[in-house]
Design a protein around this motif. Structure first.
Motif, PDB file in Angstrom:
ATOM      1  N   GLY A 168      -7.525   3.048   0.020  1.00 11.10           N
ATOM      2  CA  GLY A 168      -6.422   2.568  -0.799  1.00 11.10           C
ATOM      3  C   GLY A 168      -5.097   2.566  -0.074  1.00 11.10           C
ATOM      4  O   GLY A 168      -4.077   2.150  -0.641  1.00 11.10           O
ATOM      5  N   GLY A 181      -0.363   4.253  -1.757  1.00  6.00           N
ATOM      6  CA  GLY A 181      -1.600   4.849  -1.270  1.00  6.00           C
ATOM      7  C   GLY A 181      -1.331   5.827  -0.142  1.00  6.00           C
ATOM      8  O   GLY A 181      -0.202   5.991   0.322  1.00  6.00           O
ATOM      9  N   ARG A 200       0.816  -1.219   0.000  1.00  5.04           N
ATOM     10  CA  ARG A 200       0.000   0.000   0.000  1.00  5.04           C
ATOM     11  C   ARG A 200       0.854   1.276   0.000  1.00  5.04           C
ATOM     12  O   ARG A 200       0.338   2.367   0.217  1.00  5.04           O
ATOM     13  CB  ARG A 200      -0.920   0.014   1.222  1.00  5.04           C
ATOM     14  CG  ARG A 200      -1.992  -1.062   1.191  1.00  5.04           C
ATOM     15  CD  ARG A 200      -2.829  -1.060   2.464  1.00  5.04           C
ATOM     16  NE  ARG A 200      -3.915  -2.030   2.373  1.00  5.04           N
ATOM     17  CZ  ARG A 200      -5.144  -1.755   1.955  1.00  5.04           C
ATOM     18  NH1 ARG A 200      -5.462  -0.518   1.595  1.00  5.04           N
ATOM     19  NH2 ARG A 200      -6.072  -2.698   1.894  1.00  5.04           N
TER      20      ARG A 200
END
Length: 658
Positions: free
Chosen positions: A434, A390, A387
């Motif tokens: 996200g 993000g 991630r």
């Protein structure tokens, strides 16, 4: 042989002891009293008939020396070093075998005859069964270092001697030799010999360890100590191991560690010995990889038996290469996590688990004292995982007013409430879509919001204020707290079901004072601050020593503040201990108070110049600071450095003492 008065008195005391009479032994040490009782009860020695010195023939001496030839070979350097230290004080040195026969001797030639008569010579027999209570014989019997001073000797012919002996043991803990220093004459006070016991014990251990290293020179040997700086030089623990971690043998410190382990976890079968990976919290690859672990080939490990930390290095046999085919490959580097620690055992476990969790969606709870770096770890988990591209949204639940935290977290639509933004606002949970949502101080979240957060975690959707339909979110939740969550749950301040949702995995950060890699942490924080400032300022050794010695109740956050203070107020291109906040200066922080009691003139030119400026300015610190072009804290720091105390403070201090 004509006896002196003190010898006759000594014999009289021991004769009465042998006859079972009550005698005044109140001042006699227990170890000596037990030896005297052995001499008269078990050995049947007659105190009224002092024995002549027994010295073996040259052939017998050679036989005894041959039996300990390997030990003599490795002991010679230690024997010579110790004798060089004690010879100027009038002492001779004896090394005996396990039977008390002197197999190595160092003495002064001008005392040759007197030493022979006293038995302080090569081939002399100091077995307690023959010579009675004496340092060598009693040391062999008790397997402990001892000083036998003057009248503590059993035989009256020895009461002018003072002797200190320490045992040398084999890897099984059996006494194989005794190291002794003795003097023909010495002060009467027993305290005059206090220096001898630790000195002889130190050299006995050095010889013992040299013998161990020689005997197991073809094996892998772990050398360890609680202080990193001493491991290579004089590490106290030695454990010889096989390549699978099985223990072959250990020196005294190593055997003590094994005994501690066995007391905590008694063995199922007699003779069972724990492996190295059971003694220390590690895998065999960690130990076999030590030669390449760090620049100093050391790593810190947790001792399982007592949860302490020790530093270990691996001594490899010459000309032998480790079998590495069975070792698992080293894990790929993860810079975002690797930079958080050096070789602290607790941090090693935390980061090892963090590497496994970085690409997972499981919720993580980070615990630890305030200032230990919980948000830094959370961000590193995010930056090192899938991630990373993000968003990372950090929320301090303790910093947002309770009246606003709901709208901040969940967001709201236009017109949802009076005072809100006309266009509404996406909440922090949606902003983390996200990526990662980091909820710091989760223990301070109001109960009313805990229920809503539980729904977000369960259903992966968020309901903004004023909305009629939930919004899907893809987030990973990492939380942190310095509180004991089980106590909050017991007191009804935190939902138990939410706790288990958040605690998919727990990472507990150690306090800075507990970390074995404090030097690395201090240097890393300092280098980062210096780089941000674009400065070229050196951290002097005395400042580093003070930083290492301080307890850091505020942990890394307090460390960062202290270094920022020093960088902001330093006068020059290096930070000294005097540039640190006073609470970090240790014993030096009390110097000004001492100087107040007895003001002295400054000893240096700089001190005298500053003193003159202060007097001319009537001790107006602000004025002197402007004249020097420095800050007021810098002037105060220079005053402390040179012991300069304003007259009003000296008078106030005198008034308080009066």
């Amino acid at each position: 042989m004509e006896l002196r008065q003190e010898q006759r008195q000594h014999i009289d005391t021991l004769v009465r002891l042998s006859e079972g009479q009550a005698i005044g032994l109140g001042g006699c040490r227990e170890v000596i009293r037990r030896s005297w009782e052995r001499c008269v009860g078990e050995y049947r020695l007659d105190p009224g008939r002092p024995r002549p010195v027994r010295v073996l023939t040259q052939q017998a001496i050679n036989e005894h020396r041959e039996s300990v030839d390997e030990l003599l070979h490795v002991a010679r350097a230690g024997v010579d070093q110790l004798f060089a230290q004690v010879a100027p004080l009038g002492y001779v040195l004896l090394l005996t075998d396990r039977r008390g026969i002197t197999v190595e001797f160092r003495g002064q030639r001008d005392q040759d005859q007197a030493l022979r008569r006293a038995g302080l010579y090569l081939g002399a027999d100091w077995d307690e069964r023959y010579a009675g209570t004496c340092a060598v014989g009693t040391c062999i019997h008790d397997a402990h270092a001892i000083t036998c001073h003057h009248q503590e000797h059993f035989d009256a012919t020895h009461i002018s001697l003072t002797c200190t002996a320490a045992p040398i043991t084999d890897p099984q803990g059996q006494v194989i030799a005794v190291l002794d220093i003795s003097a023909l004459q010495s002060p009467r006070a027993h305290e005059s010999q206090n220096f001898g016991l630790p000195l002889v014990t130190l050299y006995a251990r050095m010889i013992e360890d040299a013998y161990f290293l020689h005997r197991y020179r073809d094996c892998l040997i772990l050398r360890f100590d609680t202080d990193r700086e001493f491991v290579h030089l004089n590490g106290r623990g030695l454990i010889a191991i096989e390549e699978d971690g099985s223990v072959i043998a250990a020196n005294g410190e190593g055997r003590a560690l094994i005994d501690t382990h066995l007391r905590r976890w008694p063995p199922w079968s007699p003779g069972w010995v724990p492996s190295a990976t059971q003694l220390f919290d590690c895998e065999i690859s960690d130990l076999l990889g030590l030669p390449a672990a760090n620049d100093d080939q050391l790593r810190a490990f947790r001792v399982r038996a007592n949860d302490t930390t020790c530093f270990i290095t691996l001594i490899e046999p010459r000309g032998r290469h480790l079998v590495t085919r069975s070792m698992p490959p080293s894990p790929a580097p993860v810079p975002a996590l690797d930079r958080l620690a050096s070789d602290d055992p607790a941090m090693y476990r935390v980061l090892k688990l963090a590497r496994r969790l970085r690409n997972e969606s499981v919720s993580v709870l980070i615990t630890g004292e305030t200032g230990t770096g919980k948000e830094v770890l959370a961000r590193s988990l995010h930056d090192s995982g899938t991630r990373a591209e993000g968003p990372f949204v950090a929320v301090n639940c303790a910093a947002i007013p309770e009246s606003l935290i709901e709208s901040e977290l969940f967001g709201y639509l236009p017109g949802a409430f009076t005072g809100g933004r006309s266009k509404g606002m996406r909440g922090l949970i949606q902003q983390a879509d996200g990526g990662t949502l980091f909820l710091d101080e989760i223990g301070d979240m109001p109960l009313s919001l805990q229920t809503r957060l539980l729904r977000v975690l369960a259903e992966r959707e968020v309901m903004p204020l004023g909305a009629e339909r939930a919004v899907r979110v893809d987030i990973r939740v990492i939380t942190a707290t310095h509180c004991e969550m089980t106590e909050l749950i017991a007191n009804g301040r935190f939902r138990e079901d939410l706790y288990y949702r958040l605690n998919g995995a727990q990472l507990r950060l150690p306090a800075l004072r507990e970390r074995a890699d404090k030097h690395y942490v201090i240097r890393s924080v300092y280098d980062s601050l210096v780089a941000d400032r674009g400065a070229d300022i050196r951290l002097r050794a005395d400042a580093m020593s003070a930083l290492l010695a301080y307890a850091w109740p505020g942990n890394i956050r307090q460390l960062k503040n202290a270094l920022n203070f020093a960088l902001a107020t330093v006068d020059g291109d290096e930070i000294t201990v005097h540039d640190l906040p006073e609470e970090c200066q240790g014993g030096l922080a009390g110097v000004p108070q001492i100087l107040e009691q007895a003001p002295q003139a400054p000893a240096t030119d700089a001190g005298r110049s500053l003193h003159a400026l202060l007097q001319e300015a009537s001790w107006n610190i602000s004025l002197v600071a402007r004249q020097l072009g420095v800050s007021r804290p810098t002037v105060y720091r220079r005053m402390r450095r040179h012991g300069l105390v304003p007259p009003n403070q000296r008078e106030a201090s005198s008034g308080q003492r009066g």
